[in-house]
Every structure is written in structure tokens, then in C-alpha cells.
Design a protein around this motif. Structure first.
Motif: not given
Length: 124
Positions: A49-60, A88-93, A101-111
Motif C-alpha cells: 500500500q502506497k503512502y500518499i504523503e499525508l497524515e491525519d489529524k493525529n499525524n498517522v 482526476l490524477a489525485a487521491y480521493i476518499i 468522493y472527496f479529493v485529498l489535499g494538504q489541508s485534509v490533515s486537520e479534518y
């Protein structure tokens, strides 16, 4: 590219000497009398499973195949799986309950919050 490897037989993520080749195959490196021996592993047993270079709100770290809970633009809480959408050339939920679906981006980590992955016996 960062990734993690899941062993379907042992039913857990492993950190053994298994590596991803540039072609997307998984190989195992073992020490021998003549140096390292590289062999292909059972591609049905091991999954990366590829790491998408983002973390969640808990830095996971977030990986393709993770289940996320996220607050979206209209303040709804949705749950879904992380996938890569080539069109979309993007990671999505990709939501469980709807076809949204919702595109993941840098601002997603706090949500967002990682709540599992595709290998868990997860009850949506």
C-alpha cells in the motif's frame, strides 16, 4: 516511494526484507553464502500500500486502502476508503454510504482520522 507490505497469510503488516521493484513487483532479499539472494514473493500473499504523503489529524500516515473519517465542506462527517483516481490524477476518499468522493489535499490533515484499512474486519 514509501509503502507498507501486508501479509495476507499472517494477517498483519510486516517489515521483513520485502521490497518493491520499479516494476511494481514484490521481492524478498535473503542473505546467503554468496551474497544477497533476491527472489520474487507470492504476489497473492503479499500486498503493498502506497503512502500518499499525508497524515491525519493525529499525524498517522495515510496509505491507499486506509479507511478515513473526514469532515467535508458542508460540515458532514463521512467515512470512506482512500484510492487513487487516475481520471482526476489525485487521491480521493470514496464514501461508503453514497457514491460521493472527496479529493485529498494538504489541508485534509486537520479534518481526517484513519479508522482502519481494507484488511481490517471493519464495520461501516
Amino acid at each position: 516511494m514509501s509503502y507498507r507490505v501486508y501479509d495476507k497469510k499472517k494477517k498483519k503488516f510486516i517489515q521483513d526484507n520485502i521490497y518493491l521493484t520499479p516494476d511494481g513487483d514484490l521481492v524478498e532479499s535473503k542473505k546467503s553464502l554468496f551474497g544477497d539472494k533476491i527472489t520474487f514473493v507470492d504476489q497473492d500473499r503479499y500486498v503493498y500500500q502506497k503512502y500518499i504523503e499525508l497524515e491525519d489529524k493525529n499525524n498517522v500516515p495515510i496509505y491507499v486502502g486506509d479507511y478515513l473519517e473526514a469532515v467535508v465542506s458542508d460540515d458532514r462527517v463521512v467515512q470512506g476508503v482512500v484510492i487513487y483516481a487516475e481520471e482526476l490524477a489525485a487521491y480521493i476518499i470514496l464514501c461508503f454510504e453514497t457514491d460521493e468522493y472527496f479529493v485529498l489535499g494538504q489541508s485534509v490533515s486537520e479534518y481526517t482520522n484513519v479508522i482502519g484499512n481494507v484488511f481490517d474486519e471493519f464495520k461501516k
